[in-house]
Design a protein around this motif. Structure first.
Motif, mmCIF file in Angstrom:
data_model
loop_
_atom_site.group_PDB
_atom_site.id
_atom_site.type_symbol
_atom_site.label_atom_id
_atom_site.label_comp_id
_atom_site.label_asym_id
_atom_site.label_seq_id
_atom_site.Cartn_x
_atom_site.Cartn_y
_atom_site.Cartn_z
ATOM 1 N N MET A 93 0.832 -1.212 0.000
ATOM 2 C CA MET A 93 0.000 0.000 0.000
ATOM 3 C C MET A 93 0.863 1.258 0.000
ATOM 4 N N LEU A 94 1.914 1.276 0.828
ATOM 5 C CA LEU A 94 2.784 2.449 0.888
ATOM 6 C C LEU A 94 3.587 2.605 -0.398
ATOM 7 N N GLY A 95 3.876 1.461 -1.028
ATOM 8 C CA GLY A 95 4.557 1.529 -2.321
ATOM 9 C C GLY A 95 3.704 2.228 -3.355
ATOM 10 N N PHE A 96 2.410 1.937 -3.348
ATOM 11 C CA PHE A 96 1.498 2.617 -4.264
ATOM 12 C C PHE A 96 1.384 4.102 -3.922
ATOM 13 N N ALA A 97 1.659 4.436 -2.666
ATOM 14 C CA ALA A 97 1.624 5.853 -2.262
ATOM 15 C C ALA A 97 2.910 6.577 -2.645
ATOM 16 N N GLY A 98 3.871 5.844 -3.233
ATOM 17 C CA GLY A 98 5.095 6.467 -3.724
ATOM 18 C C GLY A 98 6.268 6.423 -2.776
ATOM 19 N N TRP A 99 6.159 5.637 -1.711
ATOM 20 C CA TRP A 99 7.239 5.628 -0.720
ATOM 21 C C TRP A 99 8.537 5.034 -1.270
ATOM 22 N N TYR A 100 8.451 4.066 -2.163
ATOM 23 C CA TYR A 100 9.673 3.462 -2.705
ATOM 24 C C TYR A 100 10.384 4.408 -3.678
ATOM 25 N N ASN B 45 10.602 7.856 -3.141
ATOM 26 C CA ASN B 45 10.998 9.113 -2.511
ATOM 27 C C ASN B 45 11.673 8.843 -1.168
ATOM 28 N N GLN B 46 12.679 9.675 -0.881
ATOM 29 C CA GLN B 46 13.366 9.622 0.405
ATOM 30 C C GLN B 46 12.722 10.612 1.369
ATOM 31 N N PRO B 47 12.729 10.375 2.671
ATOM 32 C CA PRO B 47 13.361 9.239 3.369
ATOM 33 C C PRO B 47 12.470 7.997 3.466
ATOM 34 N N TYR B 48 11.315 8.072 2.781
ATOM 35 C CA TYR B 48 10.358 6.963 2.905
ATOM 36 C C TYR B 48 10.911 5.659 2.343
ATOM 37 N N ARG B 49 11.727 5.771 1.307
ATOM 38 C CA ARG B 49 12.293 4.570 0.682
ATOM 39 C C ARG B 49 13.145 3.786 1.694
ATOM 40 N N ASP B 50 13.993 4.515 2.418
ATOM 41 C CA ASP B 50 14.840 3.853 3.407
ATOM 42 C C ASP B 50 14.023 3.308 4.581
ATOM 43 N N ILE B 51 12.935 3.975 4.903
ATOM 44 C CA ILE B 51 12.067 3.476 5.978
ATOM 45 C C ILE B 51 11.522 2.102 5.609
ATOM 46 N N LEU B 52 11.070 1.968 4.369
ATOM 47 C CA LEU B 52 10.551 0.672 3.926
ATOM 48 C C LEU B 52 11.661 -0.370 3.818
ATOM 49 N N PHE B 53 12.867 0.068 3.435
ATOM 50 C CA PHE B 53 13.980 -0.864 3.304
ATOM 51 C C PHE B 53 14.430 -1.405 4.660
ATOM 52 N N TYR B 54 14.645 -0.502 5.597
ATOM 53 C CA TYR B 54 15.301 -0.891 6.846
ATOM 54 C C TYR B 54 14.335 -1.157 8.008
ATOM 55 N N LEU B 55 13.064 -0.912 7.792
ATOM 56 C CA LEU B 55 12.070 -1.210 8.820
ATOM 57 C C LEU B 55 11.282 -2.455 8.387
ATOM 58 N N PRO B 56 11.536 -3.607 9.002
ATOM 59 C CA PRO B 56 10.828 -4.824 8.592
ATOM 60 C C PRO B 56 9.341 -4.729 8.917
ATOM 61 N N LEU B 57 8.519 -4.903 7.912
ATOM 62 C CA LEU B 57 7.072 -4.817 8.095
ATOM 63 C C LEU B 57 6.375 -6.170 7.953
#
Length: 361
Positions: free
Chosen positions: A16-23, A25-37
């Protein structure tokens, strides 16, 4: 249940967050990378613990249960180590140079699926053992089997089957493997998740029989000794195998005592009668009573007491009590606590429904 729903929500979050563009844009990209969901190795144990907590009032989260969380904790350590190296030591991408979220690694997805399947099987085995135990120790087993638990476990099985199903379908429709195509998978996944949540919260389980369970062993019934302020343990043979064709004199003698007690004191009229009460009245232990009923009567305790109730019902029918009272009223007077249990037990005992039996009088 709330923790399970939370983990399922986290599982959907990266998509869902990927569809919101997080992958993108920074710093959201790193949040998704380094925060295990996607905590796939926690979902299975949580379902297993939830099943135990519903069925066993003596269930407690101990160090032994905590061992089930080790694989999930190791994955968290694995992700944390990569994050520390990339962000604090190298200050650049090393583990994420390919731009892929580690939560989507094939090995992790497959390992998580296998883990959930294993804990699903353990949950089913636990429920089946509980079901057998209740038939051995109480006379109202049908009312505490919580059959909806099998319903939510079946829904969980559907949830486990979705990745396999969509992988198979994607062989013919490759677009389902795309980021947009996976919309259908997450739609069905979310639907099953909501169904489990609704079923779970709308069907509370009030289990009242404490026990200890170890797989491949007979469960241990925990009996509260109020007078001595301690807990007694009784190993119950839930498979009630008949080991000998001719029962021993000791078993035969105790069988007669049980029959006399039940009939003389009309214990079967107690809708909440359990095997501990019978053992206490005969000044013996629960395990021996269970063994005697299994071998002497060659049925479990629940069916044994229900047979006495059915005989009492038939006696009332013969005395034309059904013309003065309702069938349900007669059933309640004889110890049954629900219409469904009465009808099922009567059919099992006589091969007829109550109305069909009355017609034969």
């Amino acid at each position: 249940m709330s923790l399970f729903i939370f983990l399922c929500s986290l599982y959907i979050a990266p998509w869902m967050l990927g569809f919101a563009g997080w992958y993108d844009n920074q710093p959201y990209r790193d949040i998704l990378f380094y925060l295990p969901l996607q905590h796939l190795l926690f979902i299975g144990p949580i379902i297993f613990f939830y099943t135990q907590s519903l069925l066993n009032p003596s269930f407690k989260f101990t160090k032994k249960e905590a061992l089930h969380l080790i694989p999930g904790l190791l994955y968290l350590l694995y992700i944390t180590t990569m994050g520390v190296y990339d962000k604090l030591i190298l200050h650049d991408y090393y583990f994420y140079t390919n731009g892929m979220d580690k939560d989507f690694d094939n090995w992790y997805q497959k390992t998580g699926l296998v883990s959930m399947i294993i804990y699903f099987i353990l949950s089913i085995k636990y429920y089946n053992s509980y079901k057998k135990l209740m038939y051995q120790v109480v006379s109202y087993a049908d009312s505490i089997l919580f059959k909806w638990i099998k319903t939510y476990l079946f829904a969980f099985l559907i949830m486990l089957s979705l990745p396999i199903l969509f992988d198979s379908i994607s062989y013919f429709f490759p677009e389902l493997n795309s980021y947009k195509g996976s919309w259908w998978f997450f739609l069905f996944f979310s639907g099953v998740m909501y169904y489990i949540a609704i079923v779970g919260y709308s069907n509370p389980a009030n289990a009242s029989i404490p026990f200890k369970m170890e797989f491949n062993k007979n469960p241990i019934l925990l009996l509260n000794d109020v007078e001595n302020n301690n807990t007694e343990e009784a190993v119950i043979d839930i498979d009630h195998e008949i080991f000998e064709e001719n029962i021993s004199p000791e078993i035969q003698k105790l069988k007669i005592k049980i029959e006399t007690l039940i009939q003389s004191e009309e214990l079967y009229k107690n809708p909440e009668l359990n095997i501990a009460e019978v053992a206490k009245k005969l000044d013996t232990n629960v395990a021996l009573i269970s063994k005697t009923i299994n071998r002497g009567f060659q049925i479990n305790f629940n069916d044994c007491i229900n047979n006495y109730r059915i005989e009492a019902v038939k006696t009332m029918f013969a005395n034309n009590e059904h013309e003065k009272s309702t069938l349900l009223g007669i059933a309640f007077d004889c110890g049954f606590n629900s219409k469904a249990t009465f009808n099922r037990a009567f059919k099992k005992n006589t091969g007829k429904t109550p109305k069909e039996f009355i017609d034969t009088l």
